[in-house]
Design a protein around this motif. Structure first.
Motif, PDB file in Angstrom:
ATOM      1  N   PRO A  87      14.778  -5.747  -4.079  1.00  0.00           N
ATOM      2  CA  PRO A  87      13.376  -6.143  -4.290  1.00  0.00           C
ATOM      3  C   PRO A  87      12.722  -6.658  -3.008  1.00  0.00           C
ATOM      4  O   PRO A  87      13.331  -7.410  -2.241  1.00  0.00           O
ATOM      5  CB  PRO A  87      13.480  -7.245  -5.350  1.00  0.00           C
ATOM      6  CG  PRO A  87      14.747  -6.931  -6.091  1.00  0.00           C
ATOM      7  CD  PRO A  87      15.676  -6.404  -5.065  1.00  0.00           C
ATOM      8  N   ILE A  88      11.462  -6.243  -2.796  1.00  0.00           N
ATOM      9  CA  ILE A  88      10.759  -6.598  -1.558  1.00  0.00           C
ATOM     10  C   ILE A  88       9.583  -7.539  -1.800  1.00  0.00           C
ATOM     11  O   ILE A  88       8.891  -7.922  -0.848  1.00  0.00           O
ATOM     12  CB  ILE A  88      10.270  -5.340  -0.824  1.00  0.00           C
ATOM     13  CG1 ILE A  88       9.326  -4.510  -1.703  1.00  0.00           C
ATOM     14  CG2 ILE A  88      11.452  -4.511  -0.354  1.00  0.00           C
ATOM     15  CD1 ILE A  88       8.688  -3.320  -0.975  1.00  0.00           C
ATOM     16  N   ALA A  89       9.338  -7.917  -3.057  1.00  0.00           N
ATOM     17  CA  ALA A  89       8.288  -8.879  -3.395  1.00  0.00           C
ATOM     18  C   ALA A  89       6.949  -8.469  -2.759  1.00  0.00           C
ATOM     19  O   ALA A  89       6.591  -7.294  -2.786  1.00  0.00           O
ATOM     20  CB  ALA A  89       8.716 -10.282  -2.979  1.00  0.00           C
ATOM     21  N   SER A  90       6.259  -9.425  -2.147  1.00  0.00           N
ATOM     22  CA  SER A  90       4.897  -9.148  -1.673  1.00  0.00           C
ATOM     23  C   SER A  90       4.831  -8.338  -0.388  1.00  0.00           C
ATOM     24  O   SER A  90       3.731  -8.016   0.082  1.00  0.00           O
ATOM     25  CB  SER A  90       4.131 -10.464  -1.489  1.00  0.00           C
ATOM     26  OG  SER A  90       3.735 -10.971  -2.741  1.00  0.00           O
ATOM     27  N   ILE A  91       5.967  -7.986   0.205  1.00  0.00           N
ATOM     28  CA  ILE A  91       5.923  -6.981   1.273  1.00  0.00           C
ATOM     29  C   ILE A  91       5.308  -5.698   0.725  1.00  0.00           C
ATOM     30  O   ILE A  91       4.736  -4.899   1.463  1.00  0.00           O
ATOM     31  CB  ILE A  91       7.341  -6.740   1.843  1.00  0.00           C
ATOM     32  CG1 ILE A  91       7.830  -7.994   2.578  1.00  0.00           C
ATOM     33  CG2 ILE A  91       7.353  -5.550   2.793  1.00  0.00           C
ATOM     34  CD1 ILE A  91       9.261  -7.906   3.080  1.00  0.00           C
TER      35      ILE A  91
END
Length: 408
Positions: A87-91
């Motif tokens: 998971p890269i979240a808000s990237i």
């Protein structure tokens, strides 16, 4: 005993023919020797001491996944952790911004079209609040330029504005996701997947290597590079917004995007300008899945310092340095020398090779082309001009007349 008439005639004939032979020989010999072209003189190439760069030592985090690269070098300099997409979240929002700009381009100093926000955007806000997502205020009838809307997405990392921007550009989130999939494939980011535009879902995933390439794409886009390097901005109808990147302005960091999914899952896509010798190098990379932002920020600062130390400036040639000698049969001497001092920045693992190409010569002026150094650093090749250190002049009439064996 007196010579007979026949003997006298024979002797006269010998003298006449001898004189004629000398005259004829001289008539041919002089121009042939004085005007004959000189043979080419080959150079004696000297041994070259190839510079060696120091071996880099990088410390990468043991958690999540991490990688670092340089803007103008393909691939990564080093990576660690998981090689599977995580998971890269808000990237995610960097991808959202790039895909939107692909469909709705902006110049770096352009505000772009006006976006009018409506009830759908208010619903995005409410849905994100219910999921404890990062939001910025919105109301029905709010109007912002595309540039301002993107600023709210990238600086305070407003999830609802990422949804609104994607919905505005593509008509629906589903249409955006489809466009993002095509864009990712076109960019060669085969290990990156987006299922929604904000990053709130853990189904948005990538690898550290892909994210390093994403960082290159982000910094290569002047609009995004300008926004993410800004510490704060004033947005009409919203007020001041601040950049969530706490490393901005430290150790040369000028971007790019934070990400926080849940407690214990912090991320940063970063870029930093560092100086090695006289050259500025832009480092790019990502740390994903760290315990918190202070921890990953400290790790990134150490990684930037290690990577900077892994580059070095090597002197490939010094002004006037000899790489080949010329020694002519008539005594003139010269050398093929470097026309200037050349220094290059290399990464510690780069293989360096130098080969000398010295041209054969008959006559030459000092400073004329004498060949080149062919330098290979990693996969890149360069040429460094060589010139003659001294004049190689014609040997003159006497040498030509007395050294016919060297001319014919």
């Amino acid at each position: 005993m007196p010579l007979t008439q026949r003997q006298i005639f024979r002797r006269r004939r010998i003298v006449v023919f001898s004189v004629a032979g000398v005259v004829l020989a001289t008539a041919f010999y002089l121009p042939l020797t004085l005007l004959a072209p000189l043979d080419e003189v080959s150079a004696q190439v000297l041994a070259v001491e190839t510079p060696v760069a120091a071996e880099p030592e990088l410390t990468l985090p043991s958690y999540g996944a991490s990688a670092i690269g340089a803007l103008d070098r393909p691939g990564v300099l080093a990576q660690a952790g998981s090689t599977d997409p995580i998971p890269i979240a808000s990237i995610t929002k960097i991808i959202t911004a790039l895909v939107v700009l692909d469909a709705k381009p902006l110049e770096v100093d352009e505000a772009g079209p006006t976006i009018t926000f409506g009830q759908t955007d208010v619903d995005f806000y409410n849905a994100q609040v219910a999921q404890y997502g990062s939001v910025s205020p919105v109301y029905d009838g709010l109007q912002l330029s595309q540039r301002d809307a993107m600023t709210v997405v990238l600086l305070p990392s407003a999830n609802n504005y990422a949804q609104s921007l994607a919905n505005w550009a593509f008509g629906s989130e589903d249409a955006f996701v489809a466009a993002a999939a095509v864009w990712l494939q076109e960019q060669g980011l085969e290990n990156t997947t987006l299922t929604e535009p904000s990053g709130i879902q853990d189904t948005n995933r990538s690898t550290a290597a892909d994210l390093t390439e994403l960082a290159r794409l982000a910094i290569g886009n002047p609009v995004i590079a300008d926004i993410v390097s800004t510490s704060s901005a004033e947005i009409p109808g919203i007020g001041a917004v601040s950049n969530s990147n706490a490393l901005l302005g430290i150790d040369g960091v000028d971007g790019i995007k934070t990400g926080t999914l849940v407690v214990g899952w912090s991320c940063l896509l970063f870029s930093a300008d560092v100086t090695v010798g006289d050259e500025v190098i832009t480092l790019v990379g990502a740390v994903v899945g760290g315990p918190d932002h202070p921890t990953i920020n400290a790790a990134i600062r150490e990684l930037i310092a290690d990577a900077t130390a892994g580059f070095s400036e090597v002197e490939v040639a010094t002004d006037g340095e000899e790489f080949a000698d010329y020694d002519t049969p008539w005594g003139d001497e010269s050398a093929a020398v470097a026309a200037s001092t050349v220094k290059m920045v290399v990464w510690g693992e780069d293989e360096i090779s130098v080969t000398v190409e010295a041209v054969p010569v008959r006559l030459a002026e000092s400073g004329e082309n004498a060949g080149a150094l062919h330098v290979q650093i990693g996969s890149d090749t360069f040429e460094i001009p060589l010139v003659f250190s001294e004049e190689i002049d014609d040997p003159g009439a006497w040498w030509r007349l007395t050294n016919p064996q060297s001319l014919f």
